[in-house]
Design a protein around this motif. Structure first.
Motif, mmCIF file in Angstrom:
data_model
loop_
_atom_site.group_PDB
_atom_site.id
_atom_site.type_symbol
_atom_site.label_atom_id
_atom_site.label_comp_id
_atom_site.label_asym_id
_atom_site.label_seq_id
_atom_site.Cartn_x
_atom_site.Cartn_y
_atom_site.Cartn_z
ATOM 1 N N VAL A 1 0.847 -1.228 0.161
ATOM 2 C CA VAL A 1 -0.086 -0.001 -0.004
ATOM 3 C C VAL A 1 0.946 1.327 -0.161
ATOM 4 O O VAL A 1 0.588 2.514 -0.512
ATOM 5 C CB VAL A 1 -0.959 0.059 1.208
ATOM 6 N N LEU A 2 2.018 1.260 0.854
ATOM 7 C CA LEU A 2 2.861 2.377 0.780
ATOM 8 C C LEU A 2 3.436 2.715 -0.591
ATOM 9 O O LEU A 2 3.475 3.803 -1.215
ATOM 10 C CB LEU A 2 4.008 2.196 1.719
ATOM 11 N N GLN A 3 3.810 1.586 -1.292
ATOM 12 C CA GLN A 3 4.485 1.698 -2.650
ATOM 13 C C GLN A 3 3.215 2.067 -3.549
ATOM 14 O O GLN A 3 3.649 3.027 -4.396
ATOM 15 C CB GLN A 3 4.784 0.323 -3.082
ATOM 16 N N LEU A 4 2.091 1.678 -3.340
ATOM 17 C CA LEU A 4 0.793 2.230 -4.085
ATOM 18 C C LEU A 4 0.713 3.815 -4.033
ATOM 19 O O LEU A 4 0.721 4.792 -4.951
ATOM 20 C CB LEU A 4 -0.280 1.578 -3.976
ATOM 21 N N SER B 1 7.845 9.841 -0.027
ATOM 22 C CA SER B 1 8.864 8.693 -0.147
ATOM 23 C C SER B 1 8.216 7.609 1.135
ATOM 24 O O SER B 1 7.459 8.231 2.042
ATOM 25 C CB SER B 1 10.079 8.929 0.265
ATOM 26 N N ILE B 2 8.595 6.541 0.962
ATOM 27 C CA ILE B 2 8.053 5.598 1.600
ATOM 28 C C ILE B 2 8.287 5.730 3.335
ATOM 29 O O ILE B 2 7.456 5.852 4.127
ATOM 30 C CB ILE B 2 8.293 4.047 1.212
ATOM 31 N N GLU C 1 8.805 8.764 4.753
ATOM 32 C CA GLU C 1 8.142 9.633 5.024
ATOM 33 C C GLU C 1 6.490 9.035 5.309
ATOM 34 O O GLU C 1 5.927 9.618 6.420
ATOM 35 C CB GLU C 1 8.155 10.759 4.086
ATOM 36 N N LEU C 2 6.223 8.394 4.462
ATOM 37 C CA LEU C 2 4.670 7.849 4.490
ATOM 38 C C LEU C 2 4.715 7.021 5.934
ATOM 39 O O LEU C 2 3.661 7.145 6.768
ATOM 40 C CB LEU C 2 4.427 7.032 3.416
ATOM 41 N N LYS C 3 5.582 6.277 6.052
ATOM 42 C CA LYS C 3 5.594 5.500 7.559
ATOM 43 C C LYS C 3 5.553 6.417 8.632
ATOM 44 O O LYS C 3 4.798 6.177 9.522
ATOM 45 C CB LYS C 3 7.106 4.788 7.293
ATOM 46 N N HIS C 4 6.241 7.406 8.566
ATOM 47 C CA HIS C 4 6.559 8.259 9.737
ATOM 48 C C HIS C 4 5.106 8.863 10.076
ATOM 49 O O HIS C 4 4.654 8.915 10.936
ATOM 50 C CB HIS C 4 7.623 9.264 9.541
ATOM 51 N N GLU C 5 4.430 9.435 8.820
ATOM 52 C CA GLU C 5 3.218 10.218 9.015
ATOM 53 C C GLU C 5 2.189 9.271 9.496
ATOM 54 O O GLU C 5 1.320 9.487 10.321
ATOM 55 C CB GLU C 5 2.894 10.715 7.537
ATOM 56 N N LEU C 6 2.253 8.057 9.080
ATOM 57 C CA LEU C 6 1.212 6.772 9.560
ATOM 58 C C LEU C 6 1.403 6.734 10.959
ATOM 59 O O LEU C 6 0.386 6.491 11.789
ATOM 60 C CB LEU C 6 1.185 5.675 8.539
ATOM 61 N N PHE C 7 2.529 6.710 11.301
ATOM 62 C CA PHE C 7 2.971 6.108 12.731
ATOM 63 C C PHE C 7 2.562 7.323 13.567
ATOM 64 O O PHE C 7 1.819 7.045 14.648
ATOM 65 C CB PHE C 7 4.488 5.920 12.630
#
Ligand SMILES: Nc1ncnc2c1ncn2[C@@H]1O[C@H](COP(=O)(O)OP(=O)(O)OP(=O)(O)O)[C@@H](O)[C@H]1O
Length: 399
Positions: free
Chosen positions: A340-343, A351-352, A354-360
């Motif tokens: 999903v992050l890649q999508l 970037s992945i 950054e996305l992980k950080h925002e979601l966390f």
């Protein structure tokens, strides 16, 4: 164009025998719309893109032509949008990425999904599920206004599609009769064209005016910042008027006059309309966005009670709204789904890491942000046993 009747087996709210095409103000719908931005890909009939063979043109809009494409192996039909990659045109790029991503993750029986996106060095091709019954607009032009019973069932389907979007913090913002297609059996409607959609929040108001003037809420004409769902409610009110009257409620050859008619909110109701239908439209077309009926309250209107299908609306509307349910929000937990992050990244998100950080951050603060909604929609769309909401009854059902 001659279309078959919308329903055959239709009981208490019987659908009138389709009328002869009537010349109505609806013919003028395109007058004030944006001109085609002239992108159109040059893919002619017979050309192959991936596993798809391009056939005839089936529609066009401001983003260019839409072509019918046939899958070489399965024979499946799709509606293909071709968008040349032009580095300068960032607005268009955002629009395409948004449309491709939403079409990919949204799963609702009354929303047209994307089946595949193909990128070449020069062009992006978005393939949508082919909806074979044509535009609802064409149907009304050919057969005249809809019987209130049919319009009610389409309204139930459209309300449910909007409910699903708004719950996921998405506003369509380009809801108009041309963006509603009929399925081949003419029993269901499907929403298309999510290029102007956006995410909303109660705190960060939206500012951009977009969409068709005929369907635009009055506050948009004054560039007043808006939350989001309320502008879709207005547009759906205009759609309802078009369905049951066969013309737009506000019209004028002069754009300034059209603006002032929309802002006045004065609506002329033809005498054949039921009082219940008028009451609903007046509530949806209230010029004051604060007094306009919120989407989730529309199902309480007596007009819907005239159909036993209103039972489908009530539970849907009473679910936690807006915002996502606790069951769905429990899908947001680390480790985050890399597919999903890649999508999301492939569709223009950061970037992945950054996305992980925002979601966390959203996970620890228990916040529902647009990214959280997209992430959850993404997980649902990848789920092996995809939970597509049950389709509402098609219009031919007895009730
Ligand atoms: N999935 C589909 N199935 C069948 N026909 C389609 C489909 N999607 C689009 N079309 C046809 O192509 C037309 C244009 O599509 P669409 O509105 O998505 O394009 P657009 O360029 O984004 O238009 P707009 O000017 O509204 O922004 C539709 O009105 C319809 O006639």
């Amino acid at each position: 164009m001659k279309l078959p009747p919308l329903v055959e087996n239709y009981s208490s709210e019987s659908f009138a025998v389709p009328r002869k095409p009537t010349l109505s103000k609806i013919d003028t719908l395109s007058r004030h719309q944006k001109s085609t931005s002239g992108y159109v890909g040059t893919a002619g009939p017979g050309r192959r893109i991936g596993n798809w063979i391009i056939k005839r043109t089936i529609g066009s809009g401001s983003m260019g032509k839409v072509k019918l494409a046939i899958h070489t192996i399965t024979g499946e039909k799709a509606a293909m949008k071709m968008i040349p990659i032009t580095p300068a045109n960032t607005k268009q790029t955002v629009r395409i990425q948004r449309e491709a991503l939403l079409g990919r993750v949204l799963r609702h029986p009354n929303i047209c999904p994307v089946v595949e996106t193909i990128k070449t060095p020069t062009c992006t091709y978005i393939l949508f599920e082919y909806i074979g019954g044509g535009q609802l607009l064409e149907y009304i032009l050919a057969n005249g206004r809809l019987d209130e019973g049919i319009a009610r069932l389409f309204m139930i389907q459209l309300l449910d599609a909007l409910r699903y979007l708004h719950q996921n913090l998405i506003v369509h913002r380009d809801l108009k009769i041309e963006n509603i297609l009929l399925t081949e059996d003419l029993r269901q409607v499907k929403l298309i064209d999510f290029g102007l959609s956006n995410f909303y929040s109660q705190t960060d108001l939206l500012q951009t005016y977009c969409g068709s003037l005929y369907f635009a809420a009055p506050e948009l004409l004054d560039a007043v910042p808006y939350t989001g769902p309320e502008v879709d409610v207005w547009s759906l009110g205009v759609v309802l008027y078009v369905m049951v009257c066969g013309r737009v409620p506000f019209d004028d050859v002069s754009v300034p006059m059209l603006h002032s008619k929309i802002k006045s909110g004065k609506i002329e109701f033809p005498s054949y309309l039921s009082s219940e239908c008028r009451v609903l439209m007046s509530a949806m077309l209230n010029v004051d966005p604060k007094k306009r009926i919120p989407l989730e309250q529309t199902s309480r209107f007596p007009w819907f009670k005239q159909s036993s299908f209103c039972n489908y609306l009530s539970p849907l509307m009473s679910s936690s709204f807006p915002g996502i349910s606790s069951i769905r929000s429990s899908m947001l937990k680390p480790p985050f789904n890399i597919k999903v992050l890649q999508l999301l990244h492939d569709h223009g998100f950061s970037s992945i890491p950054e996305l992980k950080h925002e979601l966390f951050m959203a996970y620890t603060e228990r916040k529902t942000t647009p990214l959280v909604c997209l992430y959850i929609l993404g997980i649902e769309s990848f789920a092996p046993t995809l939970q597509i909401p049950k389709a509402l009854p098609p219009v031919h059902s007895r009730y």
